[in-house]
Design an enzyme around this catalytic site. Structure first.
Site, short mmCIF file in Angstrom:
data_model
loop_
_atom_site.label_atom_id
_atom_site.label_comp_id
_atom_site.label_asym_id
_atom_site.label_seq_id
_atom_site.Cartn_x
_atom_site.Cartn_y
_atom_site.Cartn_z
N ASN A 6 0.86 -1.11 0.04
CA ASN A 6 -0.05 0.10 -0.07
C ASN A 6 0.85 1.03 -0.03
O ASN A 6 1.41 1.53 1.04
CB ASN A 6 -0.95 0.04 1.30
CG ASN A 6 -1.72 1.36 1.29
OD1 ASN A 6 -1.76 2.09 0.41
ND2 ASN A 6 -2.12 1.36 2.61
N TRP A 7 0.76 1.90 -1.37
CA TRP A 7 1.93 3.15 -1.21
C TRP A 7 1.32 4.28 -0.66
O TRP A 7 1.92 5.15 -0.62
CB TRP A 7 2.10 3.27 -2.89
CG TRP A 7 3.36 2.25 -3.32
CD1 TRP A 7 3.81 1.35 -2.60
CD2 TRP A 7 3.65 2.00 -4.42
NE1 TRP A 7 4.53 0.56 -3.43
CE2 TRP A 7 4.55 1.14 -4.84
CE3 TRP A 7 3.39 2.86 -5.81
CZ2 TRP A 7 5.08 0.46 -5.95
CZ3 TRP A 7 4.16 2.57 -6.86
CH2 TRP A 7 4.89 1.53 -6.92
N HIS A 84 -9.34 0.81 4.76
CA HIS A 84 -8.17 1.40 5.69
C HIS A 84 -8.21 1.99 6.71
O HIS A 84 -9.08 3.02 6.55
CB HIS A 84 -7.16 1.84 4.61
CG HIS A 84 -5.79 1.61 4.91
ND1 HIS A 84 -5.33 2.82 5.95
CD2 HIS A 84 -4.79 0.96 5.02
CE1 HIS A 84 -3.98 2.51 6.39
NE2 HIS A 84 -3.79 1.48 5.55
N GLU A 154 -5.21 -5.16 10.40
CA GLU A 154 -4.19 -4.29 10.71
C GLU A 154 -4.49 -3.49 12.02
O GLU A 154 -5.48 -2.54 12.13
CB GLU A 154 -4.29 -3.24 9.51
CG GLU A 154 -3.79 -3.78 8.19
CD GLU A 154 -3.42 -2.66 7.45
OE1 GLU A 154 -2.34 -2.73 6.87
OE2 GLU A 154 -4.25 -1.62 7.09
N GLY A 160 2.62 2.15 10.86
CA GLY A 160 3.55 3.27 10.66
C GLY A 160 4.22 3.70 11.98
O GLY A 160 4.77 4.63 12.29
N SER A 190 3.51 -2.34 10.36
CA SER A 190 5.12 -2.31 10.45
C SER A 190 5.52 -3.40 10.02
O SER A 190 6.78 -3.97 10.91
CB SER A 190 5.23 -2.01 11.80
OG SER A 190 4.68 -0.65 12.23
N GLY A 211 2.80 -1.25 4.39
CA GLY A 211 2.86 0.23 4.03
C GLY A 211 4.29 0.51 3.71
O GLY A 211 4.71 0.56 2.67
N GLY A 212 4.95 1.20 4.67
CA GLY A 212 6.25 1.98 4.65
C GLY A 212 7.23 0.93 3.94
O GLY A 212 7.99 1.42 2.93
P1 PGA Z 1 2.89 0.30 7.70
O1 PGA Z 1 1.46 0.38 6.92
O2 PGA Z 1 3.40 -1.20 7.07
O3 PGA Z 1 3.72 1.20 7.14
O4 PGA Z 1 2.49 0.02 9.18
C1 PGA Z 1 0.69 -0.67 6.81
C2 PGA Z 1 -0.79 -0.12 6.17
O5 PGA Z 1 -1.35 1.13 6.53
O6 PGA Z 1 -1.41 -0.91 5.32
#
Ligand code: PGA
Length: 230
Positions: A6-7, A84, A154, A160, A190, A211-212
Site C-alpha cells: 500500500n503506497w 483502510h 491491521e 506506521g 509495520s 505500507g512503509g
Molecule cells: P505500515 O502500514 O506497514 O507502514 O505500518 C501498513 C498499512 O497501513 O497498510
C-alpha cells in the site's frame, strides 16, 4: 501467500515506473500493488497486479473526488483496498460505507482487500474482539465469503509506528476473524523484512499488507521472499 504493498500518498507515475524497474518477486507469491489513483495507469502498464486504495459504490454520479469500480476495471486495475484505517479515522468512513464499497467492487469483478483492526484504546480496554466482530460482520453481511474477498487485519496502533503485533497476537486475531468469515487474512502494521518470516509462518496468516516497507523495491522484495516457500 499474498503480499500487498500500500503506497498510500507516495509515488506519482514517474516514481512508480522507476520502482517497477528495480523490483523482482518470487514466482510462488501473489504480489499486489496499491499506488495512488494518478499512478494506476502507469502501474498497470508494467503487467503487475494493481489495486486502487479505495473505490466508490456507484458506477457514476455526483460524487466529487470518488472513483467507481467500473472506471478501475476500464483502466485494467484488478481490485481495491477498502476500509483502510486511515480512511476510517481521517476521512470518517463508516462500516456501512466500507461494506458498500466492498460489495460494489466485487460485483464489478474486482478483487477486494477489506481492512479491519482495533485502536490501542480498544485493545487496552479489552474490546479487540468486539471491534473486529462489528467490522468483519459488516463486510460479511454485504459480501459474504466471496472468492475475490480478502480481509487484512491491521491493528491501528501498529500502522506506521514501528510497533508490530507479536506473531501470537496476529495469530489469535486472524483465527478469530476466520471464525467469522472464512476468507484469507493478511496481517498489516509495520511489516518489515526482519519480521515478515515469523509473522508469515503463523497458521492463520495468509500474507501481508505492507505500507512503509513497500516503497523501496529491495525491502518489498525481501518481504515477498520471506513469504516464499521456494
Ligand atoms: P505500515 O502500514 O506497514 O507502514 O505500518 C501498513 C498499512 O497501513 O497498510
Amino acid at each position: 501467500m499474498l503480499i500487498a504493498g500500500n503506497w498510500k500518498m507516495f509515488k506519482g507515475p514517474a516514481e512508480a515506473r522507476t520502482f517497477f524497474d528495480g523490483f523482482e518477486a518470487p514466482a510462488d507469491v501473489d504480489v499486489v500493488f496499491c499506488p495512488p489513483y494518478v499512478s494506476l495507469g502507469s502501474a498497470v502498464e508494467t503487467g503487475q497486479t494493481i489495486y486502487a486504495q479505495n473505490v466508490h459504490w456507484e458506477p457514476t454520479g455526483p460524487y466529487t473526488g470518488e472513483i467507481s469500480p467500473q472506471m478501475l476495471v476500464e483502466l485494467g486495475v484488478q481490485g481495491a483496498l477498502v476500509g483502510h484505517s486511515e480512511r476510517r479515522q481521517l476521512f470518517g468512513e463508516t462500516d456501512e460505507m466500507v461494506a458498500r464499497r466492498a460489495r460494489a467492487a466485487l460485483e464489478a469483478g474486482l478483487g477486494v482487500i477489506a481492512c479491519v483492526g482495533e485502536t490501542l484504546e480498544q485493545r487496552e480496554s479489552g474490546d479487540t474482539e468486539l471491534v473486529l466482530k462489528i467490522q468483519v460482520e459488516a463486510i460479511s453481511f454485504a459480501a459474504g465469503a466471496h472468492e475475490r474477498l480478502v480481509i487484512a487485519y491491521e491493528p491501528v496502533w501498529a500502522i506506521g509506528t514501528g510497533k508490530t503485533a507479536t506473531p501470537e497476537m496476529a495469530e489469535e486475531a486472524h483465527a478469530f476473524i476466520k471464525g467469522l468469515l472464512d476468507r484469507p487474512v493478511l496481517y498489516g502494521g509495520s511489516v518489515k523484512p526482519e519480521n515478515a518470516a515469523e509473522l508469515m509462518s503463523q497458521t492463520s496468516v495468509d500474507g501481508a499488507l505492507v505500507g512503509g516497507a513497500s516503497l523501496d523495491p529491495d525491502s518489498f522484495a525481501a518481504i515477498c521472499w520471506a513469504a516464499s516457500t521456494s
